[in-house]
Motif scaffolding. Structure first.
Motif, mmCIF file in Angstrom:
data_model
loop_
_atom_site.group_PDB
_atom_site.id
_atom_site.type_symbol
_atom_site.label_atom_id
_atom_site.label_comp_id
_atom_site.label_asym_id
_atom_site.label_seq_id
_atom_site.Cartn_x
_atom_site.Cartn_y
_atom_site.Cartn_z
ATOM 1 N N GLU A 1 0.959 -1.468 0.151
ATOM 2 C CA GLU A 1 -0.112 0.031 0.052
ATOM 3 C C GLU A 1 0.760 1.382 -0.067
ATOM 4 O O GLU A 1 0.342 2.214 -0.457
ATOM 5 C CB GLU A 1 -1.129 0.124 1.104
ATOM 6 N N MET A 2 1.959 1.305 0.655
ATOM 7 C CA MET A 2 2.844 2.587 0.829
ATOM 8 C C MET A 2 3.641 2.542 -0.711
ATOM 9 O O MET A 2 4.229 3.691 -0.679
ATOM 10 C CB MET A 2 3.883 2.226 2.015
ATOM 11 N N TRP B 1 1.078 -3.333 4.489
ATOM 12 C CA TRP B 1 1.423 -2.408 5.546
ATOM 13 C C TRP B 1 0.171 -2.517 6.763
ATOM 14 O O TRP B 1 0.834 -2.871 7.715
ATOM 15 C CB TRP B 1 1.226 -0.995 4.879
ATOM 16 N N VAL B 2 -0.799 -2.495 6.406
ATOM 17 C CA VAL B 2 -2.000 -3.007 7.313
ATOM 18 C C VAL B 2 -2.947 -3.451 6.708
ATOM 19 O O VAL B 2 -3.804 -4.301 7.489
ATOM 20 C CB VAL B 2 -2.439 -1.433 8.004
ATOM 21 N N CYS B 3 -3.277 -3.443 5.352
ATOM 22 C CA CYS B 3 -4.175 -4.293 4.711
ATOM 23 C C CYS B 3 -4.173 -5.497 4.135
ATOM 24 O O CYS B 3 -3.338 -5.221 2.933
ATOM 25 C CB CYS B 3 -5.013 -3.110 3.858
ATOM 26 N N PRO B 4 -4.012 -6.462 4.733
ATOM 27 C CA PRO B 4 -3.547 -7.746 3.814
ATOM 28 C C PRO B 4 -4.112 -7.788 2.480
ATOM 29 O O PRO B 4 -5.160 -7.629 2.243
ATOM 30 C CB PRO B 4 -4.279 -9.016 4.626
ATOM 31 N N SER C 1 1.202 -7.758 10.786
ATOM 32 C CA SER C 1 0.260 -7.468 11.815
ATOM 33 C C SER C 1 0.732 -8.080 13.048
ATOM 34 O O SER C 1 1.218 -8.961 13.141
ATOM 35 C CB SER C 1 -1.363 -8.164 11.302
ATOM 36 N N GLU D 1 -1.463 -8.141 15.220
ATOM 37 C CA GLU D 1 -2.891 -8.732 15.776
ATOM 38 C C GLU D 1 -3.117 -10.115 15.803
ATOM 39 O O GLU D 1 -3.396 -10.664 14.786
ATOM 40 C CB GLU D 1 -3.953 -7.938 15.099
ATOM 41 N N ARG E 1 -6.009 -12.687 14.875
ATOM 42 C CA ARG E 1 -6.703 -13.049 13.416
ATOM 43 C C ARG E 1 -6.154 -14.067 12.729
ATOM 44 O O ARG E 1 -6.609 -14.236 11.536
ATOM 45 C CB ARG E 1 -6.680 -11.718 12.838
ATOM 46 N N GLY F 1 7.361 1.837 17.281
ATOM 47 C CA GLY F 1 6.479 0.635 17.653
ATOM 48 C C GLY F 1 6.806 -0.706 17.064
ATOM 49 O O GLY F 1 6.528 -1.811 17.469
ATOM 50 N N LEU G 1 -5.303 6.834 1.716
ATOM 51 C CA LEU G 1 -4.958 5.488 1.433
ATOM 52 C C LEU G 1 -5.919 4.443 2.261
ATOM 53 O O LEU G 1 -6.544 3.528 1.716
ATOM 54 C CB LEU G 1 -3.533 5.151 2.020
ATOM 55 N N GLU H 1 -10.674 -3.500 7.812
ATOM 56 C CA GLU H 1 -9.014 -2.888 8.089
ATOM 57 C C GLU H 1 -8.992 -1.430 8.250
ATOM 58 O O GLU H 1 -8.020 -1.071 9.182
ATOM 59 C CB GLU H 1 -8.401 -3.283 6.703
ATOM 60 N N GLN I 1 6.145 -1.438 24.478
ATOM 61 C CA GLN I 1 7.328 -0.813 23.522
ATOM 62 C C GLN I 1 8.472 -0.692 24.689
ATOM 63 O O GLN I 1 8.396 -0.078 25.468
ATOM 64 C CB GLN I 1 7.174 0.453 22.855
#
Lengths: 488, 488
Positions: free
Chosen positions: A227-228, A259-262, A276, A278, A281, A307, B394, B402, B428
């Motif tokens: 995505e980036m 990046w964050v959206c599979p 992720s 998370e 999931r 982070g 984005l 998401e 962290q």
């Protein structure tokens, strides 16, 4: 001439670019030539079947024999939600991340190879293009391509010094049985490689496929954080994926790291390569994708001011176990601040953390236990056979977001196969747990301390309902092994 | 006769149920009588204004004076997304949970009160009805009501022994400045109190309001885990909420604690009382609800075989800091397995954990710093002034789930008010961080260790961009205090 099975054989091609064909019986493999050195083209091939192979390269025909190579299992392929080598040997990815290690000076490249020799990793995430980011301010010794007279990257001018060294790196990895998860594009760029335009992108990919696909240990990762890479749309990624799938005669694995959206499911996508933290999931992703799920980035062990790069070793290993317990795969990375800016995650070098040995321990457990599938937590069981239909009905009345939240609330790090169950307890500090084993049979119950890397047998041969005493601390797992009786 | 301000005054009513009125100037308060003992009714009143109050109870009229009571601040009320007492003194809830402590034997009730005297808690979650659940197998000494001749609970027959003792408990709490967050319904029931039917529900509530609302320290929690009280629909809860809001002349706070789906916003809902371990959602909930958010259950310190009751003290405190740093409020609970089944979370008694003293430390920090509002993490800033519009664009292309996940990915435990900033780093392990303070002014920067309960001054009076060295461990926080210059 004899070539070892799954090894790479290279033929010089004197003339202009040409296409070669290799065949044995019904199997025909097409290979494009690539510019190997100034004015010299080459064609590469990896034979997968034993016996005589014939070939035609331009006008020239010939043949060679393919002979067995002990301990070599072929390409890694997806199989359901897991992986195995071509010869059927299971492959459980326990990878690491050294994004830009092939863009460092020779001594550092050698040091990385030296470290990998004794590290537990069997896959490495690595970029073709150099990396620009905090801790990555150095210029690479070589770029993959040279510039044209207008100062723009010229895909017809590969820098052979770069590719020759990449060859040496890939050979070294192949020697160590490490899969090279080659990242074709990424956004952390000050040189323009992330904004080449699709025409140059495909020229570059054609070169990379022609040159690299005969390595049995190559995987294609279309992107780090797709995505980036804002110059490319989802359609562009699809074009790239289809291009690779078509050009690569060996059908190496293809993933796209997010990046964050599979990255959405595609016909050519062989496994989900997810970023992720998370980890709750993972089981749901396995179900959703129906292909292997690798959490290729879930936070690195380190101490950076970011982070994504300052997990404690404990939390790193906690996440790795959480992923592995439900039959997902976890990828390592290490980011300890260093004044010389040589951080493993980008440049390779040495490892400093406490995670790798514990990652190795987890790997040994998974190699013993085999491929796992998640045991559904209550509200996710689609069969309605668990007597908890009221939960499902209740949840149906919730707003969608809370229905999703439920999945996470009830996620357990609980996996099974015919002969085993693993319940990883994560940060739960239970003093005891009750397990319901099959009523008849013999099942060994062990208590694993993921941090101390110890295991203790709670029951040599139990069945039915058992109570397992636990030390009321974080990072514990239960391992059940069937000795006789019903499957687990 | 004189009555202390915010104290409770009680009048005997000889005859049948009647309604009383109390007034001073424009203010009129209506109070219903309730059955105090066999054949004896009573009316209770809490004066909030100083000076002369007049009243009429049935035929009888009279008056009394209301005089100041030093150190007494009145009811707690919501104010924006925070709380304060009637006299304006801020109230930062640091509550605990003893669901069924008023349904235990006298000696245990006394022990609980003794423990509370030196504990840091200023709110307690407690049920009227007894509790049935693991570790709660005992019968209560008294039930709130008696049964009729058909064996059904009779709301016209309160068991005075129960209510008299509840009075003593509420008085004791009031004495200790502890708010009684009274849970009116809950699902963990083997006696039928969760399935009384709405008619009896309202009879019971009428009694409870008439009897208890003149305690200044009462809050109404309509339910523990409202979704699990399956006999009641969302409409029923709304009926109950409106009933209480109408009957309670003192407008005590009203919350509804959930199982997994936070109770929807209602006009009568004064604060969100949420069960969730997902502390990264607190800032979003504050924005969504626009009222105070108390995470009344986010996992208890303990060692039970249940995920809700086996957090390490570290993880408990980690979550509490994460909640508090963005201006939410955290509620304590403790569940260490005991053979005698006396666990603080349900029965009270003694505390055994390592969390309470650290919870007290957090409380002292928040009392010093004051009410906080979340500092938005990048993709949540609705003003688009952060130069990161591309992130928002984005994200708009992502599937809804998401987009929500993004909120969590980027959630920081970062809060501010005019004079302070707190950045809690959670798990962290940064070795250093860079902070951007206002360019002019003097700002003290301190590093807090939430576990060790220590603070170290990194800068006595800094401004602009500063680099703060950190010990690369979990549980650290940065506290910035404005000494002079722009607000933070």
């Amino acid at each position: 001439m004899n070539v070892k099975q799954y090894d790479m054989v290279e033929f010089s091609v004197e003339d202009a670019p040409s296409v070669a064909e290799f065949w044995q019986g019904e199997e025909r493999v097409r290979a494009e030539s690539f510019l190997k050195a100034k004015g010299d083209y080459a064609v590469r091939f990896m034979p997968d079947a034993l016996g005589e192979w014939r070939y035609r390269i331009g006008e020239k025909e010939g043949s060679f024999g393919c002979v067995p190579d002990e301990g070599v299992h072929g390409r890694v392929q997806e199989k359901g939600t897991h992986f195995c080598y071509e010869d059927g040997t299971p492959f459980y990815p326990f990878g690491t991340t050294c994004y830009a290690w092939t863009s460092q000076e020779d001594a550092l490249v050698e040091e990385t190879i030296f470290t990998l020799k004794t590290a537990p990793f069997n896959k490495i995430r690595m970029c073709i293009f150099p990396k620009h980011m905090p801790y990555n301010h150095n210029e690479p010794p070589y770029f993959p391509f040279e510039k044209d007279e207008k100062g723009e990257w010229d895909m017809e001018k590969p820098d052979f010094r770069y590719w020759d060294r990449l060859d040496r790196c890939l050979s070294a990895l192949r020697e160590m049985n490490i899969e090279a998860d080659i990242i074709l594009f990424h956004p952390y760029d000050r040189w323009g490689f992330s904004r080449l335009g699709m025409e140059k992108n495909l020229q570059y990919l054609r070169y990379a496929v022609a040159r690299l696909s005969a390595y049995r240990n190559v995987w294609w990762s279309l992107a780090n954080e797709y995505e980036m890479v804002t110059a490319l749309s989802l359609d562009d990624w699809d074009t790239i994926g289809r291009f690779i799938a078509e050009k690569d005669a060996y059908h190496h694995l293809i993933g796209v790291h997010d990046w964050v959206c599979p990255f959405p499911k595609k016909k050519w996508l062989t496994h989900a390569s997810i970023q992720s933290g998370e980890v709750r999931r993972v089981a749901a992703w396995k179900k959703e994708y129906g292909i292997p799920v690798i959490i290729d980035e879930f936070g690195y062990e380190g101490d950076l001011p970011f982070g994504w790069g300052n997990l404690s070793a404990f939390e790193f290993i906690n996440r790795a176990w959480s992923i592995a317990a439900v039959g997902g795969y976890a990828t390592h990375g290490e980011t300890f601040h260093r004044e010389d800016e040589v951080l493993w995650w980008a440049k390779g070098g040495k490892l400093y953390g406490k995670a790798p040995e514990r990652f190795a321990y987890l790997k040994s457990v998974i190699e013993e236990v085999g491929a796992l599938e998640p045991v559904s937590a209550l509200p996710q069981d689609p069969n309605g056979n668990d007597g908890n239909d009221w939960v499902r009905k209740l949840v149906e009345g919730f707003p969608v977001r809370e229905q999703w939240q439920m999945e996470l609330c009830f996620a357990e790090f609980y996996g099974r196969n015919e002969g085993h169950r693993i319940l990883y307890l994560g940060r739960q500090c239970a003093r005891y747990l009750e397990l319901a084993l099959p009523e008849k049979g013999e099942y060994r119950v062990e208590v694993i301390d993921s941090w101390e890397m110890t295991r203790r047998t709670a029951y040599e041969a139990a069945c039915g309902k058992v109570r397992v005493e636990l030390p009321a601390k974080e990072g514990m797992a239960l391992l059940v092994t069937r000795l006789s009786g019903e499957n687990l």
